[in-house]
Structures are given as structure tokens and as C-alpha cells.
Design an enzyme around this catalytic site. Structure first.
Site, PDB file in Angstrom:
ATOM      1  CG  ASP A  83      -0.233  -0.134   2.526  1.00  8.24           C
ATOM      2  OD1 ASP A  83       0.758  -0.865   2.599  1.00  8.24           O
ATOM      3  OD2 ASP A  83      -0.675   0.505   3.509  1.00  8.24           O
ATOM      4  CD  GLU A 140       3.142  -1.029   7.701  1.00  5.68           C
ATOM      5  OE1 GLU A 140       3.341  -0.991   8.929  1.00  5.68           O
ATOM      6  OE2 GLU A 140       3.281  -0.024   6.966  1.00  5.68           O
ATOM      7  CD  GLU A 141       2.603   3.290   5.676  1.00  5.05           C
ATOM      8  OE1 GLU A 141       2.450   3.758   6.823  1.00  5.05           O
ATOM      9  OE2 GLU A 141       3.709   3.227   5.110  1.00  5.05           O
ATOM     10  CG  HIS A 367       5.880   7.982   6.270  1.00  5.56           C
ATOM     11  ND1 HIS A 367       4.760   7.813   7.061  1.00  5.56           N
ATOM     12  CD2 HIS A 367       6.229   6.731   5.877  1.00  5.56           C
ATOM     13  CE1 HIS A 367       4.460   6.522   7.147  1.00  5.56           C
ATOM     14  NE2 HIS A 367       5.353   5.853   6.436  1.00  5.56           N
TER      15      HIS A 367
END
Length: 397
Positions: A83, A140-141, A367
Site C-alpha cells: 500500500d 500496512e499503513e 514518509h
């Protein structure tokens, strides 16, 4: 001619993996929405005559590769997340995101390419006795895709003896591997504290019970938990990310309610329980001292990512043989970030390791709106996965 190593073999189709990775980067998808990504993964596996299972954990994909022999009954799981993040990309290269407000800002596109590279080599060679289970995980996020796959029977259908995952790491140079035989990532908890007072006119505060004043004292007091309650030899973080009270246009209005939202990070369950207990005690007592009340909602989102020493040491040993001990960090400092592979490690022994990719020195960190996965490290990551499968399920001599 001597047989090529996994690393040498995967380098032969490195360009293809790079092109695939960049295509995934250009078309990011959020957790549980990875329809296109899952389709590409499934198609790539099917082209290699790999057995494919779809829809495990909504958009998850599992590939099954059986070795030259399966009499051992062994099964090794290899996991990659798929993702992207809800953030805007500021890069200008040709493969930048084509979707506004979506970006592969954590390198999951690279992880997917790495595992597909491992799939190709393992399917071609099958130099193991057992079954390799390739787990392409969604969400996962922050959305718990690992847990969703497990709730859909991942380990019931594929009872892995051990499971491994990697994550790119800008803080390590390309061509290096980092591992720790214990904690790798912290548990991630969310808390929300609602303070209820009595609103009124800012010119007559004596007629109110001010939740903003209460919140101010509580914000300071919460930092005492780590400073004065947690053993200095342990690690913990308490961070408040949001404070909401009143309206910016109401300068003379004392609101009725104030709300604090934040996160707690710990490695040990006893520390986690201590922080939650002290947070509740402080919120209740400080609010009471000001005549207000406080309600604490504490949620345990992701557990700590804890490697099994045996399997972490195997990762380090394989990496040492592959790239030399000078390129392996066996005692990598754990991160206070979190990872939902932790759910899988609660159910199965295994290890989570770092694939050095560089970039931190120039601000290309996870990020970050300028982040991009370093394609140069794809073969090493894929070769590590292959070696873990072959070493964990050796052919009989």
C-alpha cells in the site's frame, strides 16, 4: 561453469524489476484498495506458473512455490507490503505518482518488486525441500492488513514454520543489512482524552470550569510518565499530536470541552501497561483538582515488532555470507515507529530486517514527499528472501 548465486541470477533481470517497481510507484493505491497492484502481482506470479490465492485480507495475494521436494513438510513465509500513503508527491521524475494526494512514500512499491524478484528465482530453481509462501500484504499503513489476512485464515491455510519481512532503510547505506535479535519496532497505541468542564464568558472565568487550563496542566504532567515513572533502561514515548478546544473566532468564550489526541510507543508490555495506567490516573486526578472530569480512551493499535533471536541470527549469518560482515549491522538500534508485521510475529517465529538504501543524509527519508525507493537494492533484498527460503528448507544431500 559454476552455478550462479541468487544475487547474480536476480541481477540478470534487474531492469525488468526496476521497470515494474516504477510502474507501481506511478500508480499508488491506499490500503485495502490495491486492486491494480494486486492484479499486477497475481499476473506476474501466474506467468511464472506459481499457484496464486487472492482475496486474503481483501486485496491480499499469496503465491505458493513448492520445492523440488516437499517431504519435509516445511513452510517458510516471505512477506511484502503493497500500500501507499495519502500524501502529495513533490518529485519530478518520470515515474512520479499519477494520482493526486497519493504517493508511495514508504517504499512498499520496492518491497513488492523485491518479493516478485524472489518469486522468479525461486520458481526457476526450486532449490529447497518444502513450500515457500509469498505473502503480498495490503494495508500496512495504519489499517492492519496483516491482521486482516490472519483473520482470513492466512496461517490456517499456510501454516508457516517461520516468516520473514524486510523494509528499506534510508539510514543505512545501499548494500547493507540491519537486524536486531530482539525489538525492531515499537508498539503503537492511540489515546484520546476528553476533558469536560463548564463553559462561559472569558471575562468571567470564575463562573466556569476551564477545560483549556486543565488540558494545559495535563499536557505537562503527561510528560512526567516517561521522565519519572518509566525505568530509564526501558524506552517509551508519549506524544500529543492534537489539542482541540473552543473556536478561533470565539476569543471570549471558554469552551465546555477540550480534547487531546496522541500516541504512545513502547517495546515491553509491562511498560505499555504502566503508561496507560499512569495516563488514566493523571487525567482523572488533574481534571478533578480543577473541578472538571476526564475520560481516557486508550487503544492498542499495533504490537511491538519483536524478532525471534534464532531467526534474526539466521538473517545476519546469511547477509554476512552474501555481502560480508562489514556490511551487516547485527545490533541495529530499534525504531520507535511501528509495523503491523508484528501481528504475524506474534503468531509465528521469524524476523524483520532492514535493507539499506541510503538517502537519509539528503533528506530522502520515509514518509517524505521527495522519497523514492532505491532500485539499486532490489537484487539484494530479493536474494536475501531466496536464501532464507533455501536455508530454512534445505534439500537432502
Amino acid at each position: 561453469m559454476y552455478p550462479r548465486t541468487a544475487l547474480e541470477s536476480i541481477r540478470l533481470f534487474h531492469d525488468e524489476l526496476t521497470a515494474l517497481r516504477r510502474d507501481l510507484h506511478a500508480h499508488p493505491e491506499l490500503g485495502f484498495e490495491e486492486v491494480r497492484t494486486a492484479g499486477i502481482v497475481a499476473g506476474a506470479l501466474q506467468a511464472l506458473d506459481i499457484e496464486v490465492h487472492r482475496g486474503i485480507g481483501k486485496t491480499g495475494v499469496v503465491g505458493v512455490i513448492r520445492g523440488r521436494g516437499t517431504d519435509s513438510g516445511r513452510m517458510i513465509g516471505l512477506r511484502a507490503d503493497m500500500d501507499a500513503l495519502p500524501m502529495t508527491e513533490d518529485n519530478t521524475f518520470a515515474h512520479k505518482s499519477t494520482k493526486s494526494g497519493l504517493m508511495h512514500g514508504c517504499g512498499h512499491d520496492g518491497h513488492t518488486a523485491v518479493l516478485l524478484g524472489a518469486a522468479r528465482y525461486l520458481a526457476q530453481t526450486r532449490n529447497f525441500d518444502g513450500t515457500a509462501v509469498l505473502i503480498f500484504q495490503p494495508a500496512e499503513e495504519g489499517r492492519g492488513g496483516a491482521k486482516a489476512m490472519m483473520e482470513d485464515g492466512l496461517f490456517d491455510t499456510f501454516p508457516c514454520d517461520a516468516i520473514y519481512a524486510l523494509h528499506n532503510w534510508p539510514g543505512l547505506p545501499p548494500g547493507t543489512i540491519g537486524i536486531n535479535p530482539g525489538p525492531m519496532m515499537a508498539a503503537a497505541d492511540r489515546f484520546e482524552i476528553v476533558i469536560n468542564g463548564r463553559g462561559g464568558h472569558g471575562a468571567h472565568p470564575y463562573q466556569t470550569i476551564d477545560p483549556v487550563l486543565t488540558a494545559g496542566h495535563l499536557i505537562t504532567a503527561l510528560q512526567s510518565i516517561v521522565a519519572r515513572n518509566v525505568n530509564p533502561l526501558d524506552s517509551a514515548v508519549v506524544s500529543i499530536g492534537s489539542m482541540q478546544a473552543g473556536h478561533p473566532g470565539g476569543m471570549s468564550v471558554i469552551p465546555r470541552e477540550a480534547r487531546l489526541v496522541g500516541t504512545v510507543r513502547t517495546f515491553r508490555k509491562t511498560v505499555q501497561e504502566l503508561v496507560e495506567k499512569r495516563m488514566t490516573e493523571l487525567a482523572t486526578s488533574i481534571a478533578g483538582a480543577f473541578g472538571a472530569t476526564a475520560e481516557v480512551k486508550y487503544e492498542r493499535i499495533y504490537p511491538a515488532t519483536l524478532n525471534t533471536p534464532q531467526h534474526a541470527n539466521l538473517v545476519a549469518d546469511i547477509a554476512t555470507e552474501m555481502i560480508g560482515k562489514e556490511n551487516v549491522v547485527r545490533d541495529l538500534v530499534p525504531s520507535m515507529g511501528s509495523e503491523d508485521f508484528s501481528f504475524m510475529l506474534q503468531a509465528r517465529p521469524g524476523a524483520y530486517f532492514r535493507l539499506g538504501q541510503g538517502g537519509a543524509e539528503s533528506g530522502c527519508t520515509l514518509h517524505n514527499s521527495h522519497f523514492d525507493f532505491n532500485d539499486a537494492v532490489i537484487p539484494l533484498g530479493a536474494a536475501m528472501f531466496c536464501a532464507l527460503a533455501e536455508r530454512g528448507m534445505p534439500l537432502s544431500e
